[in-house]
Structures are given as structure tokens and as C-alpha cells.
Motif scaffolding. Structure first.
Motif, PDB file in Angstrom:
ATOM      1  N   ALA A 169       0.824  -1.226   0.000  1.00 43.83           N
ATOM      2  CA  ALA A 169       0.000   0.000   0.000  1.00 43.83           C
ATOM      3  C   ALA A 169       0.851   1.265   0.000  1.00 43.83           C
ATOM      4  O   ALA A 169       1.990   1.260   0.454  1.00 43.83           O
ATOM      5  CB  ALA A 169      -0.892  -0.010   1.221  1.00 43.83           C
ATOM      6  N   LEU A 170       0.247   2.340  -0.534  1.00 43.86           N
ATOM      7  CA  LEU A 170       0.875   3.665  -0.449  1.00 43.86           C
ATOM      8  C   LEU A 170       0.362   4.322   0.826  1.00 43.86           C
ATOM      9  O   LEU A 170      -0.842   4.579   0.968  1.00 43.86           O
ATOM     10  CB  LEU A 170       0.495   4.493  -1.686  1.00 43.86           C
ATOM     11  N   LYS A 171       1.286   4.557   1.766  1.00 40.37           N
ATOM     12  CA  LYS A 171       0.861   5.095   3.070  1.00 40.37           C
ATOM     13  C   LYS A 171       1.072   6.604   3.116  1.00 40.37           C
ATOM     14  O   LYS A 171       2.175   7.089   2.898  1.00 40.37           O
ATOM     15  CB  LYS A 171       1.674   4.444   4.189  1.00 40.37           C
ATOM     16  N   ILE A 172      -0.023   7.309   3.411  1.00 42.14           N
ATOM     17  CA  ILE A 172       0.050   8.773   3.526  1.00 42.14           C
ATOM     18  C   ILE A 172      -0.458   9.161   4.918  1.00 42.14           C
ATOM     19  O   ILE A 172      -1.538   8.711   5.324  1.00 42.14           O
ATOM     20  CB  ILE A 172      -0.807   9.467   2.441  1.00 42.14           C
ATOM     21  N   ALA A 173       0.334   9.959   5.638  1.00 48.05           N
ATOM     22  CA  ALA A 173      -0.121  10.417   6.962  1.00 48.05           C
ATOM     23  C   ALA A 173      -0.254  11.938   6.935  1.00 48.05           C
ATOM     24  O   ALA A 173       0.630  12.645   6.456  1.00 48.05           O
ATOM     25  CB  ALA A 173       0.865   9.997   8.038  1.00 48.05           C
ATOM     26  N   ILE A 174      -1.399  12.402   7.410  1.00 50.50           N
ATOM     27  CA  ILE A 174      -1.683  13.853   7.417  1.00 50.50           C
ATOM     28  C   ILE A 174      -1.885  14.277   8.866  1.00 50.50           C
ATOM     29  O   ILE A 174      -2.753  13.728   9.563  1.00 50.50           O
ATOM     30  CB  ILE A 174      -2.962  14.142   6.594  1.00 50.50           C
ATOM     31  N   VAL A 175      -1.098  15.236   9.321  1.00 52.55           N
ATOM     32  CA  VAL A 175      -1.270  15.723  10.695  1.00 52.55           C
ATOM     33  C   VAL A 175      -2.110  16.997  10.667  1.00 52.55           C
ATOM     34  O   VAL A 175      -1.764  17.964   9.973  1.00 52.55           O
ATOM     35  CB  VAL A 175       0.093  15.983  11.371  1.00 52.55           C
ATOM     36  N   GLY A 176      -3.199  16.981  11.394  1.00 55.10           N
ATOM     37  CA  GLY A 176      -4.106  18.136  11.447  1.00 55.10           C
ATOM     38  C   GLY A 176      -5.461  17.747  10.894  1.00 55.10           C
ATOM     39  O   GLY A 176      -5.611  17.524   9.696  1.00 55.10           O
ATOM     40  N   GLY A 177      -6.441  17.670  11.792  1.00 58.90           N
ATOM     41  CA  GLY A 177      -7.791  17.266  11.383  1.00 58.90           C
ATOM     42  C   GLY A 177      -8.685  18.457  11.104  1.00 58.90           C
ATOM     43  O   GLY A 177      -9.905  18.372  11.258  1.00 58.90           O
ATOM     44  N   GLY A 178      -8.105  19.578  10.665  1.00 60.11           N
ATOM     45  CA  GLY A 178      -8.912  20.733  10.249  1.00 60.11           C
ATOM     46  C   GLY A 178      -9.415  20.514   8.825  1.00 60.11           C
ATOM     47  O   GLY A 178      -9.262  19.420   8.257  1.00 60.11           O
ATOM     48  N   ALA A 179      -9.992  21.586   8.239  1.00 60.71           N
ATOM     49  CA  ALA A 179     -10.588  21.452   6.900  1.00 60.71           C
ATOM     50  C   ALA A 179      -9.562  20.975   5.865  1.00 60.71           C
ATOM     51  O   ALA A 179      -9.863  20.136   5.013  1.00 60.71           O
ATOM     52  CB  ALA A 179     -11.179  22.790   6.471  1.00 60.71           C
ATOM     53  N   THR A 180      -8.306  21.463   5.951  1.00 61.28           N
ATOM     54  CA  THR A 180      -7.291  21.088   4.963  1.00 61.28           C
ATOM     55  C   THR A 180      -7.055  19.580   4.975  1.00 61.28           C
ATOM     56  O   THR A 180      -7.091  18.923   3.925  1.00 61.28           O
ATOM     57  CB  THR A 180      -5.951  21.828   5.260  1.00 61.28           C
ATOM     58  N   GLY A 181      -6.818  19.013   6.166  1.00 58.07           N
ATOM     59  CA  GLY A 181      -6.542  17.582   6.281  1.00 58.07           C
ATOM     60  C   GLY A 181      -7.725  16.734   5.851  1.00 58.07           C
ATOM     61  O   GLY A 181      -7.575  15.728   5.148  1.00 58.07           O
ATOM     62  N   VAL A 182      -8.917  17.161   6.254  1.00 55.39           N
ATOM     63  CA  VAL A 182     -10.131  16.395   5.953  1.00 55.39           C
ATOM     64  C   VAL A 182     -10.401  16.411   4.440  1.00 55.39           C
ATOM     65  O   VAL A 182     -10.626  15.364   3.808  1.00 55.39           O
ATOM     66  CB  VAL A 182     -11.339  16.980   6.726  1.00 55.39           C
ATOM     67  N   GLU A 183     -10.337  17.601   3.838  1.00 58.69           N
ATOM     68  CA  GLU A 183     -10.647  17.716   2.400  1.00 58.69           C
ATOM     69  C   GLU A 183      -9.585  17.002   1.573  1.00 58.69           C
ATOM     70  O   GLU A 183      -9.897  16.348   0.575  1.00 58.69           O
ATOM     71  CB  GLU A 183     -10.753  19.202   2.003  1.00 58.69           C
TER      72      GLU A 183
END
Ligand SMILES: Cc1cc2nc3c(=O)[nH]c(=O)nc-3n(C[C@H](O)[C@H](O)[C@H](O)COP(=O)(O)OP(=O)(O)OC[C@H]3O[C@@H](n4cnc5c(N)ncnc54)[C@H](O)[C@@H]3O)c2cc1C
Length: 433
Positions: A169-183
Motif C-alpha cells: 500500500a501507499l501510506k500517507i499520513a496527514i497531521v491536522g484534522g482541520g478542513a485542509t486535512g479532511v478535504e
């Protein structure tokens, strides 16, 4: 320019600054009542809320950007390419860094320019809160160059997974559950679903593993709980691992380390946790700043310490009557630009200045083509109304259309809308280069 003509310098042609330059260009610049100068460090404008679409390739910034120099000619202001690095409030001068091309050659030396009125609209950058390893190992979505960098890395990763059976799998981690991370999380699933049309059929959605990491107890902390719950359900349905109450203590080449010592393994790491005004603002002597480098203003949006300087948008710390601060949003930048336009005209006509009041029209979160959720504020009741689906999507798009109207006028906005509809037939649905 006549020797008595006032020079109004706007630094930052983003959600707030470009609309303001356009309006002042029409009302003062074209009539020869003042010289309006817009300074930006980029040659083109992309509306920042679209950057997650640039990052995934849903939007081609080369085709959708507004070229400042051409826009300026049409709307009665001048454009100067340059990066502000300091302001002398005593002599009323802005200082611009040398312009260097992609080969490192100096095109223009450092410059200075006098102003009579200065509007600072330089936006914000991601706040890493001093977390070790973030600057070296993470992508950000603060500018279209950064969004393009993420896009290139994403395409490389898609190609690698498609061409190798061993990679998993291609693993992507996004820190920050604000609008930017969610969208961004939802948009990544959307473009992965498109890949088969473009021959990358082995890179399917089940080979995408996204972790959305939020330090607080829920994602979208600035929005009502109902919106957050709805968005969380949609994201989980798509396959996103939503990790709440997870604090990141370090970023490494391998992934993110949590404060509990767990490693969240990731090929691509993106940091979108909180914003602060750009660091260079600290160099300006004589402005009051808060902890996020934002410039503290009076209710007129003039800086607390200097009436010749107005501040709008994300770099502005504007206290509301209830003691809270105006949130860093496109709608606040747009409203502040309107207030400063009125106040500059009032100053010219020696009338009293208006006070800015933030009007919250609600917030919308777009989960790509899967869903849009949000709340709208009633004009009369001031009650918040939950919306989702087609109405929410329509309102979400309207926010961008309002920005287009502010910078292009109604007829061009309509023409652009029609052109976009027609181009959808011939343009690729995602940018793959
Ligand atoms: C992915 C994403 C999604 C978002 N979604 C939403 C949303 O749905 N709704 C919403 O309300 N808000 C949203 N936001 C927030 C919104 O984009 C910002 O609040 C808004 O753009 C702020 O406007 P601004 O004019 O202050 O700054 P910006 O729009 O960021 O513009 C700043 C400008 O200043 C220029 N600049 C910066 N530094 C310098 C310098 N030193 N010299 C010269 N020029 C400089 C930049 O090039 C830029 O053009 C989103 C943000 C992101 C990143």
C-alpha cells in the motif's frame, strides 16, 4: 502619478488582498485619485482553499491561476513581483528581497518603495509548534509551489505502486484534522479512483492507506460537532484511519512518532496542523504581535501602533466584542478587504472610519465528490443550520464564485463558469504530469 497622488501599497494578492486591489483599482486607480500597487511574491494567484485540489491534481494551477500583471492592467492597479521582508514604519517604506530565478541568478536586487497607506495581507503558513523533524520531512499546503511539490511526489508514488507488485500500500499520513486535512484525505481517494482511466490500473483505492491524525478529541475542532461526526463517518467509509487524541512529538524520514512512542509509518507525510503569520513579520519594528505572529489591530483594522498600516486576513489578530479572535478563513479575509476598502475611501473623503464586525456565514467542508457537509448561519435568527449533499456543495462552490466575482466582476465569472463546464469535456479530469 502626480506628485500629490497618494500611493496605496497592498502586500499579498490572496483571498483578501487581490479583491481589495481590484476594488481600489476601479474606484481610485482608474480615476487617477490614488496609485494602487499590489506586491506578491508569486506571478499568479490561486485561491488558497483550492490548494488541496492542486496537490492531488484535480485542479491544474497552470490553467486556473490568475496572472497578476495582466489582471492589474485591466483593473487599474500596478503589480510588482517581490517578497516583502521588512517595513520601516517611520519612513513609510516597504523592503523587498532580491528576485532570484530558478538557476539562482539575481534578476532584481533588493528594493524599497514608499507608501502613504500600507495594507498587509500576507496570509499564513503552517505552524509546526517547534515539533522536531517537521520542516525536513513533511510536505505543506501553504502555497501552490508546495502543493505542486506534493503532487509530484504523489504521482511518483502512484507510478511506483502501479509498477511494482512488491510495494504494497501507499501510506500517507496527514497531521491536522482541520478542513485542509479532511478535504485532502477525501480528494486523495477521488483521484486514486480516476487512475484506472489513465492506465495506472494497479494503483487502486485499496492500495491507499491514509491516516488523518488529530491531537484533539475530534476532527474539525473549529466546527460544530454534528459536522465533525458526519465528516468522520464519511472518511471512515472511504477507508481513512481517523486517529483522534494523537499527539505527534517528532517527524522522521519513516513517519510520525506519537507522544506515546508509536511510529505511524508513512511514505508521504503532510503537516496541516494550525497556522501562524509568516516569520518575517517579527522583523518589523513597532507592530504589536500575538503568539502566532499575527498583527494586532484596532476595530478599524488599522494596526494597533500605526494608523497608516491596515492588516487583513490570516495575518491579522482582530479581537471581537466577545473577546474571541476572528478566525483565519477566506470569508474573514474577504469581509476585512471590504471594510478596508470602505475605510480608505472614508479617509480620502475625511469621513469617520467603520469598525469591522465578523459575520459568520457558516462553514462548509467538501469531501470531494463523495459529500459536502457544513452549517449555514441564518441572517435573522443567527441560528446555525446543518446542511449536506447538493445544497452544501452548491454553497461551497458559491464561496469560490464570490471570490471570482470580487476579482473579475459578474460577467467574467459567468463566462468562467461556462468555460469550466465546457472544458470538462476536453480537459483531463486530473493532472498527471
Ligand atoms: C487546503 C485549504 C483549504 C481551505 N479551505 C477553506 C474553506 O473552505 N473556507 C475558508 O473560509 N477558508 C479555507 N481555507 C483558509 C483560507 O484559504 C485562508 O483563510 C485565506 O486564504 C486567507 O486569505 P489571506 O488573503 O489572508 O491570505 P492568502 O489567501 O494566503 O494570500 C496571501 C498572499 O500573500 C502572498 N505573500 C505571502 N508572503 C508574502 C511576502 N513576504 N511578500 C509578498 N507576498 C507575500 C502570498 O503569495 C499570497 O498570494 C483553506 C486553506 C487551505 C490551505
Amino acid at each position: 502619478m502626480s506628485s500629490e497622488q497618494m500611493r496605496i501599497v497592498i502586500v499579498g494578492g490572496g483571498a483578501g488582498g487581490l479583491g481589495l486591489a481590484t476594488q481600489l483599482g476601479h474606484k481610485l486607480g482608474k480615476k487617477g485619485r490614488a496609485e494602487i500597487v499590489l506586491i506578491d511574491k508569486n506571478r499568479t494567484h490561486i485561491w488558497k482553499p483550492l490548494l488541496h485540489e492542486v496537490a492531488t491534481g484535480s485542479l491544474d494551477a497552470d490553467l486556473d491561476g490568475v496572472v497578476y500583471s495582466a489582471h492589474a492592467v485591466k483593473h487599474g492597479y500596478q503589480f510588482q513581483l517581490g517578497e516583502l521582508n521588512n517595513v520601516d514604519l517611520q519612513t513609510q517604506e516597504v523592503f523587498l528581497a532580491p528576485i532570484v530565478n530558478s538557476q539562482g541568478e539575481e534578476l532584481l536586487p533588493s528594493r524599497k518603495m514608499h507608501y502613504d497607506k500600507l495594507i498587509l495581507a500576507v496570509g499564513s503558513v503552517s505552524n509546526d509548534f517547534g515539533t522536531p523533524g517537521v520542516q525536513e520531512n513533511c510536505y505543506f499546503l501553504d502555497s501552490h509551489q508546495q502543493a505542486n511539490r506534493f503532487h509530484d511526489a504523489l504521482l511518483d508514488s502512484f507510478t511506483r505502486v502501479h509498477q511494482s507488485d512488491e510495494l504494497g500500500a501507499l501510506k500517507i499520513a496527514i497531521v491536522g484534522g482541520g478542513a485542509t486535512g479532511v478535504e485532502l484525505s477525501a480528494e486523495l481517494y477521488h483521484v486514486t479512483a480516476l487512475l484506472k482511466i489513465y492506465g495506472l490500473s494497479k494503483m487502486t483505492a485499496d492500495k491507499l492507506s491514509i491516516s488523518l491524525i488529530e491531537a484533539g478529541p475530534r476532527i474539525l475542532p473549529a466546527l460544530p460537532e454534528r459536522i465533525a461526526n458526519s465528516a468522520t463517518r464519511e472518511l471512515i467509509k472511504l477507508g481513512v484511519e481517523v486517529r483522534q487524541n494523537t499527539r505527534i512529538s517528532q517527524a522522521t524520514a519513516q513517519g510520525f512518532l506519537t507522544s506515546e512512542g508509536e511510529l505511524i509509518d508513512a511514505h508521504l507525510k503532510l503537516w496541516a496542523a494550525g497556522v501562524k503569520a509568516p516569520e518575517f513579520i517579527k522583523q518589523i519594528d513597532g507592530l504589536s504581535l500575538n503568539r502566532a505572529n499575527q498583527i494586532v489591530v484596532k476595530p478599524t483594522l488599522q494596526s494597533l501602533n500605526n494608523d497608516a498600516v491596515y492588516v487583513i486576513g490570516d495575518c491579522c489578530a482582530c479581537e471581537q466584542p466577545d473577546g474571541s479572535f476572528v478566525p483565519p478563513r477566506a470569508q474573514s479575509a474577504h469581509q476585512m478587504a471590504q471594510c478596508v476598502e470602505i475605510n480608505i475611501l472614508a479617509e480620502l473623503n475625511q469621513r469617520p472610519l467603520n469598525h469591522y464586525t465578523y459575520v459568520d456565514h457558516g462553514s462548509l467542508v467538501n469531501l470531494s465528490r463523495y459529500s459536502t457537509v457544513g452549517n449555514l448561519m441564518g441572517n435573522l435568527t443567527k441560528e446555525s443550520m446543518f446542511v449536506e449533499g447538493k445544497i452544501a456543495r452548491f454553497m461551497y462552490i458559491s464561496l469560490y464564485r464570490m471570490h471570482q466575482k470580487a476579482i473579475h466582476g459578474i460577467s467574467k465569472t459567468l463566462a468562467l463558469w461556462l468555460a469550466e463546464k465546457m472544458m470538462r469535456v476536453v480537459r483531463p479530469r486530473m493532472k498527471l504530469h
